[in-house]
Design a protein around this motif. Structure first.
Motif, PDB file in Angstrom:
ATOM      1  N   UNK A  76       0.862  -1.178   0.000  1.00 53.17           N
ATOM      2  CA  UNK A  76       0.000   0.000   0.000  1.00 53.17           C
ATOM      3  C   UNK A  76       0.897   1.225   0.000  1.00 53.17           C
ATOM      4  N   UNK A  77       0.800   2.042  -1.038  1.00 52.92           N
ATOM      5  CA  UNK A  77       1.673   3.199  -1.213  1.00 52.92           C
ATOM      6  C   UNK A  77       1.054   4.436  -0.572  1.00 52.92           C
ATOM      7  N   UNK A  78       1.891   5.212   0.119  1.00 56.41           N
ATOM      8  CA  UNK A  78       1.520   6.542   0.592  1.00 56.41           C
ATOM      9  C   UNK A  78       2.237   7.559  -0.293  1.00 56.41           C
ATOM     10  N   UNK A  79       1.531   8.579  -0.750  1.00 56.62           N
ATOM     11  CA  UNK A  79       2.176   9.580  -1.577  1.00 56.62           C
ATOM     12  C   UNK A  79       1.636  10.969  -1.276  1.00 56.62           C
ATOM     13  N   UNK A  80       2.536  11.943  -1.263  1.00 60.95           N
ATOM     14  CA  UNK A  80       2.144  13.342  -1.093  1.00 60.95           C
ATOM     15  C   UNK A  80       1.879  13.990  -2.439  1.00 60.95           C
ATOM     16  N   UNK A  81       2.158  13.257  -3.514  1.00 61.89           N
ATOM     17  CA  UNK A  81       1.993  13.802  -4.861  1.00 61.89           C
ATOM     18  C   UNK A  81       0.637  13.409  -5.436  1.00 61.89           C
ATOM     19  N   UNK A  82      -0.155  14.395  -5.761  1.00 62.36           N
ATOM     20  CA  UNK A  82      -1.415  14.118  -6.450  1.00 62.36           C
ATOM     21  C   UNK A  82      -1.121  14.100  -7.950  1.00 62.36           C
ATOM     22  N   UNK A  83      -0.260  13.172  -8.329  1.00 61.20           N
ATOM     23  CA  UNK A  83       0.305  13.088  -9.672  1.00 61.20           C
ATOM     24  C   UNK A  83      -0.078  11.736 -10.259  1.00 61.20           C
ATOM     25  N   UNK A  84      -0.920  11.780 -11.292  1.00 62.79           N
ATOM     26  CA  UNK A  84      -1.427  10.543 -11.873  1.00 62.79           C
ATOM     27  C   UNK A  84      -0.295   9.667 -12.390  1.00 62.79           C
ATOM     28  N   UNK A  85       0.731  10.274 -12.982  1.00 61.70           N
ATOM     29  CA  UNK A  85       1.833   9.497 -13.557  1.00 61.70           C
ATOM     30  C   UNK A  85       2.558   8.679 -12.488  1.00 61.70           C
ATOM     31  N   UNK A  87       1.330   7.748  -9.551  1.00 61.93           N
ATOM     32  CA  UNK A  87       0.414   6.716  -9.053  1.00 61.93           C
ATOM     33  C   UNK A  87       0.386   5.527 -10.009  1.00 61.93           C
ATOM     34  N   UNK A  88       0.255   5.817 -11.296  1.00 63.55           N
ATOM     35  CA  UNK A  88       0.220   4.750 -12.292  1.00 63.55           C
ATOM     36  C   UNK A  88       1.527   3.968 -12.303  1.00 63.55           C
ATOM     37  N   UNK A  89       2.663   4.698 -12.195  1.00 61.50           N
ATOM     38  CA  UNK A  89       3.969   4.034 -12.192  1.00 61.50           C
ATOM     39  C   UNK A  89       4.105   3.100 -10.997  1.00 61.50           C
ATOM     40  N   UNK A  90       3.616   3.534  -9.826  1.00 58.00           N
ATOM     41  CA  UNK A  90       3.685   2.690  -8.627  1.00 58.00           C
ATOM     42  C   UNK A  90       2.829   1.438  -8.793  1.00 58.00           C
ATOM     43  N   UNK A  91       1.623   1.603  -9.342  1.00 57.42           N
ATOM     44  CA  UNK A  91       0.743   0.453  -9.568  1.00 57.42           C
ATOM     45  C   UNK A  91       1.328  -0.485 -10.616  1.00 57.42           C
ATOM     46  N   UNK A  92       1.898   0.074 -11.678  1.00 56.33           N
ATOM     47  CA  UNK A  92       2.513  -0.749 -12.722  1.00 56.33           C
ATOM     48  C   UNK A  92       3.731  -1.507 -12.190  1.00 56.33           C
ATOM     49  N   UNK A  93       4.416  -0.911 -11.209  1.00 54.57           N
ATOM     50  CA  UNK A  93       5.593  -1.572 -10.635  1.00 54.57           C
ATOM     51  C   UNK A  93       5.213  -2.741  -9.736  1.00 54.57           C
ATOM     52  N   UNK A  94       3.935  -2.760  -9.285  1.00 57.45           N
ATOM     53  CA  UNK A  94       3.497  -3.879  -8.452  1.00 57.45           C
ATOM     54  C   UNK A  94       2.768  -3.497  -7.184  1.00 57.45           C
TER      55      UNK A  94
END
Length: 225
Positions: A76-85, A87-94
């Motif tokens: 489960x990723x926590x991010x301070x960036x409301x950046x779609x790219x 988020x998508x990169x994290x999901x694509x990484x696994x």
């Protein structure tokens, strides 16, 4: 249920650890990718909560590395960036899901339950053993329809047994579930907690496999002691 939190912001980390412990989780905390890799190589966790922006770099390559090594633990990723790219990169990484900071602890805990439930192939937050029911959302424990009050550590123990009903759990494993990296553990602490659990839920709740550990008793009758 033991979680690993990787977060370098001390205020956020303290709030998450304190809040999740009150909700019946054991949470260990580290602050960098290097520490996270070391922890995951030596200990077992049911979920990894990973901040994307860490002192030793963006954690997306770490996610990909862990998954390429076959790590089964949900992330489960926590991010301070409301950046779609990102988020998508994290999901694509696994990564399995993400939460954007600032977040409400109730949302974080709900996402944790959903990920662990999905990982374990369960359809509901209610788990059962004979006439014993444990609701991971409401935290109710019932024998038949009677609610039984448990302490936080009794709850943690019971949850671990009920999520692993056919597995013998060693004393060392139960210590890690209850205490994580806490240094001071009384030599008979597990036995004391198990004694109180049996007293509240029935002496026949657990079977002691001598020299190996403890397992839920197939013949449990669900009668309080």
């Amino acid at each position: 249920m033991r979680l690993l939190l990787v977060e370098d912001d001390s205020l956020i980390a303290e709030g998450v650890v304190t809040g999740l412990k009150k909700l019946g989780y054991q949470v260990d905390h580290c602050v960098s990718q290097r520490q996270a890799e070391s922890a995951l190589s030596t200990d077992t966790f049911q979920l990894l909560i990973l901040d994307l922006g860490l002192p030793d770099g963006l954690a997306i390559p770490l996610i990909a590395k862990l998954k390429s090594r076959g790590l089964p633990t949900p992330i489960l990723v926590l991010t301070a960036w409301d950046d779609v790219e990102k988020k998508v990169a994290a999901l694509d990484a696994g990564a399995d899901d993400y939460v954007v900071k600032p977040f409400d602890l109730r949302e974080l805990e709900a996402r944790i339950r959903v990920l662990v439930r999905r990982h374990q192939g369960r359809q509901s937050d209610a788990i059962h053993w004979r006439n014993l029911t444990m609701d991971l959302a409401s935290h109710d424990v019932r024998v038949d329809n009677d609610i039984v009050d448990l302490t936080r550590r009794e709850w943690l123990l019971l949850k671990e047994f009920m999520l692993n009903p056919k597995r013998i759990l060693s004393r060392e494993h139960l210590e890690s579930v209850l205490y994580g990296w806490e240094a001071e553990i009384e030599s008979n602490a597990i036995e004391v907690h198990l004694h109180h659990l049996r007293k509240k839920l029935g002496r026949d709740l657990l079977r002691n496999v001598r020299g190996v550990g403890y397992i839920l008793n197939q013949d449990y009758q669900g009668q309080q002691a």
